[in-house]
Write a protein that holds these residues in place. Sequence first.
Motif, PDB file in Angstrom:
ATOM      1  N   MET A 137      63.293  57.983  13.393  1.00  0.00           N
ATOM      2  CA  MET A 137      64.745  58.087  13.470  1.00  0.00           C
ATOM      3  C   MET A 137      65.286  58.969  12.352  1.00  0.00           C
ATOM      4  O   MET A 137      64.871  58.838  11.206  1.00  0.00           O
ATOM      5  N   ASN A 138      66.213  59.845  12.703  1.00  0.00           N
ATOM      6  CA  ASN A 138      66.864  60.676  11.697  1.00  0.00           C
ATOM      7  C   ASN A 138      68.229  60.059  11.386  1.00  0.00           C
ATOM      8  O   ASN A 138      69.066  59.971  12.271  1.00  0.00           O
ATOM      9  N   PRO A 139      68.474  59.586  10.160  1.00  0.00           N
ATOM     10  CA  PRO A 139      69.732  58.893   9.857  1.00  0.00           C
ATOM     11  C   PRO A 139      70.972  59.737  10.138  1.00  0.00           C
ATOM     12  O   PRO A 139      72.031  59.190  10.434  1.00  0.00           O
ATOM     13  N   ALA A 140      70.866  61.057  10.050  1.00  0.00           N
ATOM     14  CA  ALA A 140      72.057  61.891  10.227  1.00  0.00           C
ATOM     15  C   ALA A 140      72.303  62.265  11.673  1.00  0.00           C
ATOM     16  O   ALA A 140      73.449  62.469  12.076  1.00  0.00           O
ATOM     17  N   THR A 141      71.265  62.382  12.490  1.00  0.00           N
ATOM     18  CA  THR A 141      71.477  62.992  13.807  1.00  0.00           C
ATOM     19  C   THR A 141      70.977  62.197  15.013  1.00  0.00           C
ATOM     20  O   THR A 141      71.291  62.575  16.129  1.00  0.00           O
ATOM     21  N   THR A 142      70.189  61.121  14.832  1.00  0.00           N
ATOM     22  CA  THR A 142      69.776  60.338  16.001  1.00  0.00           C
ATOM     23  C   THR A 142      70.983  59.571  16.550  1.00  0.00           C
ATOM     24  O   THR A 142      71.710  58.938  15.789  1.00  0.00           O
ATOM     25  N   LEU A 143      71.208  59.642  17.859  1.00  0.00           N
ATOM     26  CA  LEU A 143      72.382  58.998  18.450  1.00  0.00           C
ATOM     27  C   LEU A 143      72.190  57.490  18.518  1.00  0.00           C
ATOM     28  O   LEU A 143      71.070  56.993  18.532  1.00  0.00           O
ATOM     29  N   LEU A 144      73.320  56.734  18.567  1.00  0.00           N
ATOM     30  CA  LEU A 144      73.261  55.282  18.692  1.00  0.00           C
ATOM     31  C   LEU A 144      72.576  54.911  20.008  1.00  0.00           C
ATOM     32  O   LEU A 144      72.897  55.456  21.060  1.00  0.00           O
ATOM     33  N   GLY A 145      71.609  53.984  19.943  1.00  0.00           N
ATOM     34  CA  GLY A 145      70.920  53.537  21.154  1.00  0.00           C
ATOM     35  C   GLY A 145      69.678  54.331  21.500  1.00  0.00           C
ATOM     36  O   GLY A 145      68.938  53.936  22.391  1.00  0.00           O
ATOM     37  N   ASP A 146      69.424  55.428  20.805  1.00  0.00           N
ATOM     38  CA  ASP A 146      68.219  56.214  21.098  1.00  0.00           C
ATOM     39  C   ASP A 146      66.978  55.517  20.557  1.00  0.00           C
ATOM     40  O   ASP A 146      66.962  55.064  19.417  1.00  0.00           O
ATOM     41  N   LYS A 147      65.945  55.447  21.406  1.00  0.00           N
ATOM     42  CA  LYS A 147      64.717  54.792  20.982  1.00  0.00           C
ATOM     43  C   LYS A 147      63.794  55.810  20.314  1.00  0.00           C
ATOM     44  O   LYS A 147      63.512  56.860  20.871  1.00  0.00           O
ATOM     45  N   THR A 148      63.352  55.464  19.093  1.00  0.00           N
ATOM     46  CA  THR A 148      62.376  56.297  18.393  1.00  0.00           C
ATOM     47  C   THR A 148      61.281  55.372  17.885  1.00  0.00           C
ATOM     48  O   THR A 148      61.397  54.151  18.024  1.00  0.00           O
ATOM     49  N   VAL A 149      60.236  55.910  17.260  1.00  0.00           N
ATOM     50  CA  VAL A 149      59.159  55.036  16.797  1.00  0.00           C
ATOM     51  C   VAL A 149      59.585  54.155  15.626  1.00  0.00           C
ATOM     52  O   VAL A 149      58.966  53.135  15.365  1.00  0.00           O
ATOM     53  N   SER A 150      60.664  54.525  14.907  1.00  0.00           N
ATOM     54  CA  SER A 150      61.129  53.640  13.835  1.00  0.00           C
ATOM     55  C   SER A 150      62.415  52.903  14.226  1.00  0.00           C
ATOM     56  O   SER A 150      63.014  52.220  13.391  1.00  0.00           O
ATOM     57  N   SER A 151      62.865  53.032  15.463  1.00  0.00           N
ATOM     58  CA  SER A 151      63.962  52.187  15.974  1.00  0.00           C
ATOM     59  C   SER A 151      63.605  51.871  17.425  1.00  0.00           C
ATOM     60  O   SER A 151      64.164  52.424  18.353  1.00  0.00           O
ATOM     61  N   VAL A 152      62.647  50.943  17.582  1.00  0.00           N
ATOM     62  CA  VAL A 152      62.032  50.756  18.897  1.00  0.00           C
ATOM     63  C   VAL A 152      62.970  50.123  19.919  1.00  0.00           C
ATOM     64  O   VAL A 152      62.777  50.280  21.121  1.00  0.00           O
ATOM     65  N   LYS A 153      64.010  49.409  19.462  1.00  0.00           N
ATOM     66  CA  LYS A 153      64.961  48.823  20.415  1.00  0.00           C
ATOM     67  C   LYS A 153      66.220  49.684  20.539  1.00  0.00           C
ATOM     68  O   LYS A 153      67.234  49.245  21.066  1.00  0.00           O
ATOM     69  N   GLY A 154      66.182  50.877  20.034  1.00  0.00           N
ATOM     70  CA  GLY A 154      67.359  51.742  20.056  1.00  0.00           C
ATOM     71  C   GLY A 154      68.066  51.665  18.716  1.00  0.00           C
ATOM     72  O   GLY A 154      68.048  50.629  18.053  1.00  0.00           O
ATOM     73  N   ARG A 155      68.704  52.746  18.295  1.00  0.00           N
ATOM     74  CA  ARG A 155      69.376  52.744  16.981  1.00  0.00           C
ATOM     75  C   ARG A 155      70.548  51.772  16.980  1.00  0.00           C
ATOM     76  O   ARG A 155      71.413  51.839  17.848  1.00  0.00           O
ATOM     77  N   ASP A 156      70.558  50.914  15.976  1.00  0.00           N
ATOM     78  CA  ASP A 156      71.576  49.875  15.878  1.00  0.00           C
ATOM     79  C   ASP A 156      72.552  50.245  14.763  1.00  0.00           C
ATOM     80  O   ASP A 156      72.146  50.614  13.667  1.00  0.00           O
ATOM     81  N   GLU A 157      73.851  50.117  15.054  1.00  0.00           N
ATOM     82  CA  GLU A 157      74.854  50.548  14.074  1.00  0.00           C
ATOM     83  C   GLU A 157      74.834  49.693  12.814  1.00  0.00           C
ATOM     84  O   GLU A 157      75.012  50.183  11.712  1.00  0.00           O
ATOM     85  N   LYS A 158      74.587  48.366  12.995  1.00  0.00           N
ATOM     86  CA  LYS A 158      74.597  47.479  11.821  1.00  0.00           C
ATOM     87  C   LYS A 158      73.431  47.780  10.887  1.00  0.00           C
ATOM     88  O   LYS A 158      73.554  47.728   9.672  1.00  0.00           O
TER      89      LYS A 158
END
Lengths: 246, 65
Positions: free
Chosen positions: A130-151
Amino acid sequence: MAIRKKPEMINQQVGWCGGCGHGIVQRLIAECCEELGLVEKTVQVVDIACAYWSIDTLNCDGIAGPHGRCAAVATGIKKVRPEANVYVHAGDGCSYVIGLAETCYTAMRDIPITMIVVNNGTFGMTGGQMNPATTLLGDKTVSSVKGRDEKAAGKPFDMLKILETFDIEYAARGALYDTKHINQTKKMLKKGFENQRDGKGFSIIEILSPCPTNWKMSPVDSMIKLEKENELIFPVRVYKDRGGEK
Amino acid sequence: MAIAKADINLCKGCRLCVGACPVDAIEPLHEVNKKGYEIIRIDENKCIGCGMCYVMCPDYVFTVE
């Protein structure tokens, strides 16, 4: 009808994955340098990431800076060789996360270089974190496996909004999802190289690009995602054009 | 008239050119090249030489002349 042929500056096959936007960016850079007659004076500064492939492929001088420190390396080259055409070809992880300080200080000093940031919303070469600056909310990456969470990870942020508040020459964002936007992006890149040739100041061009391998999509689907989702958060426009007045 | 030519050995099978062509002259095939990627073929009767495939291709497969 105009003849369209691969630029002579590109002398090897490209090494990126199928459908990667870096190949298009590299061709646009080579076309701009050839059209402006700057090939002999060009020094490219690439990042230790996906952009590194272009150091073998392009027939010009080049150096690979440490990851994230490309803008600082380019500043050094421009200080000792002011006549050189120095450009940075880096990703969003390099420029906005690990090398945020270097990017901001180069903008603050207003060094006349051209910085090209390929925004693909992930850390591509290390395996799609996950890129903290540019990965969109909800996008699944190997370090945000359930999707990027805003909290947990905050929201993506349009970094050109920060950079336009510095006293720089040019800030713009292009995209690669169709031929119209590719041609528009080429005009932005050419403007960046012209600003450097005329010694006007720091130019930054961010380019929205797909990463089909790490988004785990087909190249065609990733272009659709780029248009429908990423462009809403990262609008394609010219943020700042100072016009050479300091 | 200028038409597009493809060097299929460079192709990586991304199919972006298929959607970029305004006259549907590029046909996706299931054949593979030496690298193992599925390739494309240009219908020379339909091609108008606009260069859109050249603009879109990330692997410099196309030449328009």
